[in-house]
Design a protein around this motif. Structure first.
Motif, mmCIF file in Angstrom:
data_model
loop_
_atom_site.group_PDB
_atom_site.id
_atom_site.type_symbol
_atom_site.label_atom_id
_atom_site.label_comp_id
_atom_site.label_asym_id
_atom_site.label_seq_id
_atom_site.Cartn_x
_atom_site.Cartn_y
_atom_site.Cartn_z
ATOM 1 N N ILE A 197 0.774 -1.393 0.050
ATOM 2 C CA ILE A 197 0.079 0.012 0.070
ATOM 3 C C ILE A 197 0.902 1.393 0.036
ATOM 4 O O ILE A 197 1.765 1.300 0.924
ATOM 5 N N ASN A 198 0.595 2.233 -1.018
ATOM 6 C CA ASN A 198 1.324 3.395 -1.167
ATOM 7 C C ASN A 198 0.569 4.425 -1.649
ATOM 8 O O ASN A 198 -0.644 3.976 -2.467
ATOM 9 N N PHE A 199 0.830 5.626 -1.630
ATOM 10 C CA PHE A 199 0.425 6.671 -2.331
ATOM 11 C C PHE A 199 0.856 7.507 -3.405
ATOM 12 O O PHE A 199 0.894 8.542 -3.863
ATOM 13 N N GLN A 200 2.125 6.524 -3.961
ATOM 14 C CA GLN A 200 2.957 6.980 -4.885
ATOM 15 C C GLN A 200 1.813 7.188 -6.472
ATOM 16 O O GLN A 200 1.393 6.136 -6.613
ATOM 17 N N TYR A 201 2.428 7.933 -7.219
ATOM 18 C CA TYR A 201 1.725 8.142 -8.676
ATOM 19 C C TYR A 201 2.218 6.829 -9.368
ATOM 20 O O TYR A 201 3.649 6.636 -9.296
ATOM 21 N N ILE A 202 1.500 6.178 -10.008
ATOM 22 C CA ILE A 202 1.714 5.008 -10.701
ATOM 23 C C ILE A 202 2.332 5.546 -12.092
ATOM 24 O O ILE A 202 1.106 5.979 -12.980
ATOM 25 N N LYS A 203 3.429 5.248 -12.317
ATOM 26 C CA LYS A 203 3.746 5.651 -13.953
ATOM 27 C C LYS A 203 3.302 4.930 -14.996
ATOM 28 O O LYS A 203 3.634 3.559 -14.706
ATOM 29 N N PRO A 204 3.049 5.299 -16.095
ATOM 30 C CA PRO A 204 2.550 4.367 -17.272
ATOM 31 C C PRO A 204 4.113 3.867 -17.838
ATOM 32 O O PRO A 204 4.989 4.061 -17.545
ATOM 33 N N ASN A 205 3.959 2.508 -18.229
ATOM 34 C CA ASN A 205 4.970 1.703 -18.664
ATOM 35 C C ASN A 205 5.509 2.368 -20.154
ATOM 36 O O ASN A 205 4.847 3.113 -20.517
ATOM 37 N N HIS A 206 6.521 1.975 -20.399
ATOM 38 C CA HIS A 206 7.199 2.828 -21.526
ATOM 39 C C HIS A 206 6.429 2.539 -22.869
ATOM 40 O O HIS A 206 6.432 3.382 -23.616
ATOM 41 N N GLU A 207 5.905 1.317 -23.045
ATOM 42 C CA GLU A 207 5.228 0.869 -24.161
ATOM 43 C C GLU A 207 4.082 1.747 -24.351
ATOM 44 O O GLU A 207 3.811 2.224 -25.478
ATOM 45 N N TRP A 208 3.465 1.888 -23.490
ATOM 46 C CA TRP A 208 2.148 2.730 -23.448
ATOM 47 C C TRP A 208 2.656 4.178 -23.833
ATOM 48 O O TRP A 208 1.723 5.041 -24.558
ATOM 49 N N VAL A 209 3.511 4.740 -23.176
ATOM 50 C CA VAL A 209 4.191 6.082 -23.381
ATOM 51 C C VAL A 209 4.428 6.353 -24.952
ATOM 52 O O VAL A 209 4.295 7.339 -25.561
ATOM 53 N N SER A 210 5.140 5.254 -25.425
ATOM 54 C CA SER A 210 5.492 5.450 -26.860
ATOM 55 C C SER A 210 4.542 5.453 -27.860
ATOM 56 O O SER A 210 4.726 5.906 -28.953
ATOM 57 N N PHE A 211 3.363 5.028 -27.652
ATOM 58 C CA PHE A 211 2.257 5.086 -28.419
ATOM 59 C C PHE A 211 2.005 6.545 -28.709
ATOM 60 O O PHE A 211 1.717 7.425 -27.755
ATOM 61 N N SER A 212 1.448 7.021 -30.126
ATOM 62 C CA SER A 212 0.707 8.316 -30.363
ATOM 63 C C SER A 212 -0.581 8.370 -29.795
ATOM 64 O O SER A 212 -1.166 7.311 -29.252
ATOM 65 N N ILE A 213 -0.950 9.616 -29.717
ATOM 66 C CA ILE A 213 -2.383 9.727 -29.228
ATOM 67 C C ILE A 213 -3.381 8.899 -29.980
ATOM 68 O O ILE A 213 -4.332 8.270 -29.778
ATOM 69 N N GLU A 214 -3.229 8.514 -31.386
ATOM 70 C CA GLU A 214 -4.030 8.058 -32.392
ATOM 71 C C GLU A 214 -4.061 6.475 -31.957
ATOM 72 O O GLU A 214 -5.072 5.764 -31.850
#
Length: 214
Positions: free
Chosen positions: A112-129
């Motif tokens: 249990i923690n209150f840290q912001y969950i960062k998106p994984n690299h693959e998801w970040v690499s996708f374009s908005i589309e």
């Protein structure tokens, strides 16, 4: 684990699966609850079996307050925490967190923690589309496997890689929309990326947040 908890204003009975770390069922009996307290506790009993423990611990009371809002009548801007205004939400936030700590294993408590969950690299690499396409594809699977009916989804915008703003033009009830948002957000976290957050907005009112950040 089956357990009965006695409080001054109510009693709560629960069935908790220690292997799965999840609630199977919760029921309560009122002793002297006011109407708002009854409504909050009813929602705790309904939603807790649907959510993972960490979601319950961190976000359940925010979700419940969000469900109580009439988004058709009032516009909310920014993030508003009900516990800043109503003592009932303060009490139940504390109660829920104590309950989760009580029933959960030591292994889970360390997570249990209150840290912001960062998106994984693959998801970040996708374009908005590409992100929008994957969200729509996930929604079609959600329709088939969870919703069991077809409905229209509009992805209005994606911000900060994780904040997804949607509209559901074919659903008229705010209760329906709130319930669907909750279920679909859980589905997205399980099937696309743990960091994803879902917001509901009316298409014609892009500046007003129609669903609390959870």
């Amino acid at each position: 684990m089956k357990k009965k908890i006695e409080k001054e204003k109510f009693s709560l009975e629960l069935d908790f699966d220690e292997k799965q770390n999840k609630f199977n069922k919760l029921t309560f009996k009122s002793k002297s609850l006011n109407e708002l307290e009854k409504k909050i506790l009813e929602q705790i009993c309904i939603l807790s079996p649907q959510l993972k423990l960490q979601e319950i611990y961190e976000h359940l009371i925010i979700r419940i307050e969000n469900n109580f809002r009439d988004f058709n009548k009032i516009s909310y801007s920014g993030v508003y925490f009900a516990e800043n205004k109503f003592k009932e939400f303060i009490f139940f936030r504390k109660f829920v967190r104590e309950l989760v700590r009580e029933v959960s294993s030591d292994k889970f408590k360390k997570k249990i923690n209150f840290q912001y969950i960062k998106p994984n690299h693959e998801w970040v690499s996708f374009s908005i589309e590409e992100k929008e396409k994957k969200i729509i594809e996930a929604f079609r699977k959600f329709e088939k496997n969870v919703l069991k009916k077809e409905t229209k989804l509009e992805v209005l915008k994606i911000e900060n890689n994780t904040d997804i703003y949607i509209n559901l033009p074919e659903l008229l009830s705010s209760d329906e929309k709130s319930s669907l948002c909750l279920k679909f957000e859980i589905f997205l976290k399980d099937n696309l990326d743990k960091s994803l957050l879902l917001y509901f907005q009316w298409k014609g009112d892009m500046n007003k947040l129609r669903r609390l950040k959870v």
